[in-house]
Design a protein around this motif. Structure first.
Motif, mmCIF file in Angstrom:
data_model
loop_
_atom_site.group_PDB
_atom_site.id
_atom_site.type_symbol
_atom_site.label_atom_id
_atom_site.label_comp_id
_atom_site.label_asym_id
_atom_site.label_seq_id
_atom_site.Cartn_x
_atom_site.Cartn_y
_atom_site.Cartn_z
ATOM 1 N N VAL A 61 10.565 -1.099 16.999
ATOM 2 C CA VAL A 61 9.621 -1.944 17.737
ATOM 3 C C VAL A 61 8.559 -1.086 18.412
ATOM 4 O O VAL A 61 7.367 -1.426 18.418
ATOM 5 C CB VAL A 61 10.376 -2.797 18.779
ATOM 6 C CG1 VAL A 61 9.394 -3.591 19.643
ATOM 7 C CG2 VAL A 61 11.356 -3.726 18.091
ATOM 8 N N GLU A 62 8.968 0.051 18.974
ATOM 9 C CA GLU A 62 8.021 0.939 19.648
ATOM 10 C C GLU A 62 6.961 1.446 18.675
ATOM 11 O O GLU A 62 5.763 1.432 18.982
ATOM 12 C CB GLU A 62 8.775 2.121 20.279
ATOM 13 C CG GLU A 62 7.920 3.096 21.052
ATOM 14 C CD GLU A 62 7.459 2.555 22.396
ATOM 15 O OE1 GLU A 62 6.593 3.201 23.020
ATOM 16 O OE2 GLU A 62 7.966 1.496 22.838
ATOM 17 N N VAL A 63 7.392 1.901 17.493
ATOM 18 C CA VAL A 63 6.444 2.450 16.518
ATOM 19 C C VAL A 63 5.593 1.346 15.897
ATOM 20 O O VAL A 63 4.370 1.485 15.750
ATOM 21 C CB VAL A 63 7.194 3.230 15.421
ATOM 22 C CG1 VAL A 63 6.218 3.716 14.343
ATOM 23 C CG2 VAL A 63 7.927 4.424 16.027
ATOM 24 N N ASP A 64 6.228 0.232 15.549
ATOM 25 C CA ASP A 64 5.528 -0.850 14.857
ATOM 26 C C ASP A 64 4.600 -1.619 15.786
ATOM 27 O O ASP A 64 3.377 -1.666 15.565
ATOM 28 C CB ASP A 64 6.577 -1.791 14.246
ATOM 29 C CG ASP A 64 5.965 -2.957 13.488
ATOM 30 O OD1 ASP A 64 4.727 -3.069 13.426
ATOM 31 O OD2 ASP A 64 6.724 -3.782 12.950
ATOM 32 N N ARG A 65 5.155 -2.185 16.854
ATOM 33 C CA ARG A 65 4.395 -3.113 17.684
ATOM 34 C C ARG A 65 3.659 -2.430 18.836
ATOM 35 O O ARG A 65 2.471 -2.683 19.061
ATOM 36 C CB ARG A 65 5.332 -4.183 18.253
ATOM 37 C CG ARG A 65 6.086 -4.964 17.181
ATOM 38 C CD ARG A 65 5.144 -5.830 16.361
ATOM 39 N NE ARG A 65 5.844 -6.529 15.296
ATOM 40 C CZ ARG A 65 6.463 -7.685 15.450
ATOM 41 N NH1 ARG A 65 6.493 -8.265 16.642
ATOM 42 N NH2 ARG A 65 7.062 -8.258 14.425
ATOM 43 N N VAL A 66 4.355 -1.576 19.580
ATOM 44 C CA VAL A 66 3.754 -0.991 20.781
ATOM 45 C C VAL A 66 2.679 0.028 20.415
ATOM 46 O O VAL A 66 1.557 -0.002 20.928
ATOM 47 C CB VAL A 66 4.834 -0.349 21.680
ATOM 48 C CG1 VAL A 66 4.188 0.297 22.903
ATOM 49 C CG2 VAL A 66 5.855 -1.400 22.104
ATOM 50 N N LEU A 67 3.037 0.975 19.526
ATOM 51 C CA LEU A 67 2.063 1.992 19.124
ATOM 52 C C LEU A 67 1.126 1.487 18.037
ATOM 53 O O LEU A 67 0.078 2.081 17.794
ATOM 54 C CB LEU A 67 2.794 3.256 18.658
ATOM 55 C CG LEU A 67 3.677 3.941 19.707
ATOM 56 C CD1 LEU A 67 4.348 5.189 19.114
ATOM 57 C CD2 LEU A 67 2.861 4.324 20.935
ATOM 58 N N GLY A 68 1.519 0.426 17.332
ATOM 59 C CA GLY A 68 0.637 -0.222 16.385
ATOM 60 C C GLY A 68 0.547 0.417 15.016
ATOM 61 O O GLY A 68 -0.445 0.216 14.300
ATOM 62 N N PHE A 69 1.583 1.129 14.579
ATOM 63 C CA PHE A 69 1.526 1.808 13.283
ATOM 64 C C PHE A 69 2.038 0.952 12.126
ATOM 65 O O PHE A 69 1.911 1.340 10.969
ATOM 66 C CB PHE A 69 2.308 3.119 13.341
ATOM 67 C CG PHE A 69 1.592 4.204 14.091
ATOM 68 C CD1 PHE A 69 0.553 4.910 13.506
ATOM 69 C CD2 PHE A 69 1.945 4.503 15.398
ATOM 70 C CE1 PHE A 69 -0.103 5.908 14.203
ATOM 71 C CE2 PHE A 69 1.286 5.498 16.111
ATOM 72 C CZ PHE A 69 0.250 6.195 15.517
ATOM 73 N N GLY A 70 2.673 -0.189 12.416
ATOM 74 C CA GLY A 70 3.113 -1.074 11.357
ATOM 75 C C GLY A 70 4.499 -0.764 10.843
ATOM 76 O O GLY A 70 5.087 0.289 11.157
ATOM 77 N N PRO A 71 5.059 -1.663 10.031
ATOM 78 C CA PRO A 71 6.450 -1.524 9.584
ATOM 79 C C PRO A 71 6.684 -0.376 8.615
ATOM 80 O O PRO A 71 7.781 0.187 8.588
ATOM 81 C CB PRO A 71 6.736 -2.870 8.922
ATOM 82 C CG PRO A 71 5.396 -3.398 8.524
ATOM 83 C CD PRO A 71 4.441 -2.915 9.566
ATOM 84 N N VAL A 72 5.691 -0.008 7.800
ATOM 85 C CA VAL A 72 5.900 1.074 6.833
ATOM 86 C C VAL A 72 6.119 2.402 7.552
ATOM 87 O O VAL A 72 7.067 3.145 7.255
ATOM 88 C CB VAL A 72 4.708 1.176 5.860
ATOM 89 C CG1 VAL A 72 4.874 2.391 4.951
ATOM 90 C CG2 VAL A 72 4.590 -0.089 5.021
ATOM 91 N N ILE A 73 5.253 2.710 8.503
ATOM 92 C CA ILE A 73 5.404 3.951 9.270
ATOM 93 C C ILE A 73 6.697 3.912 10.082
ATOM 94 O O ILE A 73 7.404 4.920 10.199
ATOM 95 C CB ILE A 73 4.192 4.172 10.192
ATOM 96 C CG1 ILE A 73 2.914 4.325 9.364
ATOM 97 C CG2 ILE A 73 4.395 5.409 11.071
ATOM 98 C CD1 ILE A 73 2.931 5.483 8.400
ATOM 99 N N ALA A 74 7.022 2.740 10.629
ATOM 100 C CA ALA A 74 8.274 2.615 11.385
ATOM 101 C C ALA A 74 9.470 2.944 10.493
ATOM 102 O O ALA A 74 10.401 3.658 10.906
ATOM 103 C CB ALA A 74 8.404 1.211 11.956
ATOM 104 N N GLY A 75 9.454 2.441 9.260
ATOM 105 C CA GLY A 75 10.550 2.737 8.334
ATOM 106 C C GLY A 75 10.637 4.215 8.003
ATOM 107 O O GLY A 75 11.731 4.789 7.933
ATOM 108 N N LEU A 76 9.483 4.859 7.802
ATOM 109 C CA LEU A 76 9.480 6.291 7.501
ATOM 110 C C LEU A 76 9.996 7.107 8.686
ATOM 111 O O LEU A 76 10.718 8.093 8.509
ATOM 112 C CB LEU A 76 8.070 6.742 7.129
ATOM 113 C CG LEU A 76 7.530 6.222 5.783
ATOM 114 C CD1 LEU A 76 6.075 6.605 5.609
ATOM 115 C CD2 LEU A 76 8.369 6.773 4.630
ATOM 116 N N VAL A 77 9.630 6.689 9.890
ATOM 117 C CA VAL A 77 10.114 7.387 11.086
ATOM 118 C C VAL A 77 11.631 7.278 11.182
ATOM 119 O O VAL A 77 12.330 8.265 11.469
ATOM 120 C CB VAL A 77 9.445 6.816 12.351
ATOM 121 C CG1 VAL A 77 10.141 7.331 13.616
ATOM 122 C CG2 VAL A 77 7.972 7.198 12.380
ATOM 123 N N LEU A 78 12.156 6.101 10.918
ATOM 124 C CA LEU A 78 13.606 5.920 10.968
ATOM 125 C C LEU A 78 14.302 6.752 9.895
ATOM 126 O O LEU A 78 15.375 7.319 10.125
ATOM 127 C CB LEU A 78 13.962 4.442 10.786
ATOM 128 C CG LEU A 78 13.541 3.499 11.918
ATOM 129 C CD1 LEU A 78 13.845 2.062 11.548
ATOM 130 C CD2 LEU A 78 14.235 3.866 13.216
#
Length: 418
Positions: free
Chosen positions: A43-60
């Motif tokens: 949620v932090e990467v996707d919504r708060v920082l605004g990078f979207g679900p793809v970047i959030a998945g890569l970070v995870l």
């Protein structure tokens, strides 16, 4: 400075609970740091920082990739420097990951700077996870007689699972805690979860001071090379990797599969899987020590595959929930039942190296299964995921049976030697 405990001979030993209570507490606290950020990180990467679900998945995924890459080195360090030291390094790395998350949540660095710190935290936790899982499992094995290895693995495995689950639950409450603290303390939910990620392993370090260090086993023979260890344990590792596709399929996609069928009880299915996973270890924790052949592992894999195949065709949500529980039961017993022949296939001085490479098969499954299942879902529907995973688990029976057949042959040769 704590003193290493003497090596234990096979046969009767002190209560396993008395030996492993402190190591289990240390590992549980360490792995709370793995679960704490799970709910809030995407949620932090996707919504708060605004990078979207793809970047959030890569970070995870970064954490799993780092763990996979570092597994061989982690095993070597644990064998040469001691499993207690390896666990200590894991606790430090886990605490550092929490510090990076906390700085990302508090410092005014902008989205790019915060993302860089979060990535650094994922890398640190990837290293820490390898040391905690591999070092912790080898630590428990080295503290008991070798004929209790399976029970020790089951015991420490429960501590790991409880730690991750407790961390996830507490991390999920971080937003509510932050709201309760306002306006006295201005911390958001991500910062609260980051604090937990940092504090839990630091508490583990305190208990580690009083926990027994396992002996560092020495051998007159030259240590086996990485390639020799891989050749010795590839059968149980392949079996576990194939079985782990079932674990990833259920934990990653069962909720979505329920939603697509109009069922609102996907969370109950996940809870049933987790509960059965934990409960199975209580009466069957020593089954791998008592096993004299491949029958137990084949039954465990049959339970896992059977649950997956029922999930594929389940006509009602409650049958599907029961199937998820059956899968969790089978998966729980699969790990120790394949870990034991893996560690018995190498010299005891290289137990941690064997465990590290064996655990790496799970890392591979965790990396490969979600994207492959996503493709299957997009082309054939979510239900088909469980059919494919069930077939993979059935295929695991071949290397699993071969691993136990070779293990029994080797033990027979050893017992008949003069």
């Amino acid at each position: 400075m704590q003193q290493p405990v003497p090596a234990r001979a096979a046969g009767p030993s002190p209560s396993l609970a008395r030996i492993l209570v402190l190591p289990s507490l240390v590992i549980m606290l360490g792995l709370m740091s793995l679960g704490a950020p799970m709910v809030v990180l995407a949620v932090e990467v996707d919504r708060v920082l605004g990078f979207g679900p793809v970047i959030a998945g890569l970070v995870l995924a970064t954490e799993a990739l780092v763990t996979l890459i570092t597994r061989p080195a982690v095993g070597r360090i644990a064998d040469r420097r001691g499993t207690h030291r390896a666990v200590t390094l894991g606790l430090v790395a886990a605490a550092v990951s929490g510090l990076f998350y906390l700085l990302a949540g508090l410092l005014p660095l902008g989205p790019a700077g915060a993302l860089a710190l979060i990535l650094a935290g994922r890398v640190a936790m990837g290293v820490g996870q390898g040391f905690l899982f591999t070092g912790g499992t080898a630590w428990s094995v080295d503290l008991v007689s070798f004929d209790q290895a399976g029970r020790a693995i089951s015991w420490i495995g429960m501590a790991m699972f409880v730690g991750i689950a407790a961390g996830t639950a507490l991390g999920g409450m971080a937003g509510a805690v932050a709201a309760w603290l306002e306006p006295a303390i201005a911390l958001n939910g991500f910062a609260i979860a980051a604090l937990l990620t940092m504090i839990a392993p630091l508490a583990g370090l305190v208990f580690a001071i009083f926990a027994p260090a396992a002996p560092i086993h020495s051998s007159d023979a030259a240590p086996a090379s990485l390639g020799q260890i891989v050749r010795a344990i590839w059968r149980p590792s392949l079996g576990f990797g194939l079985a782990a596709t079932g674990y990833s399929a259920v934990t990653s996609f069962v909720v979505l599969a329920f939603v697509t069928r109009g069922w609102a009880t996907g969370d109950i299915a996940v809870s049933a899987f987790v509960a059965a996973f934990v409960i199975a270890r209580v009466p069957f924790g020593d089954i791998s020590d008592r096993a004299t052949g491949s029958t137990p592992i084949l039954l465990a894999l049959a339970a896992l595959a059977g649950g997956l195949l029922v999930l594929w065709i389940a006509p009602s949500p409650w049958i599907a929930i029961a199937a998820a529980a059956l899968s969790g039961f089978g998966m729980s017993l699969t790990y120790p039942l394949l870990a034991v022949p893996a560690i018995r296939a190498v010299p005891r001085a290289q137990t941690a190296s064997a465990i590290g490479l064996y655990d790496g098969s799970y890392d591979l499954a965790a990396l490969i299964t979600p994207p492959v299942c996503g493709i299957i879902a997009a082309t054939a529907g979510y239900q088909t995921i469980f059919l494919v995973a069930g077939i993979a688990v059935l295929a695991a029976m071949l290397p699993a049976h071969a691993a136990w057949r070779i293990d029994q042959a080797n033990r027979g040769d050893a017992s008949s030697a003069p």
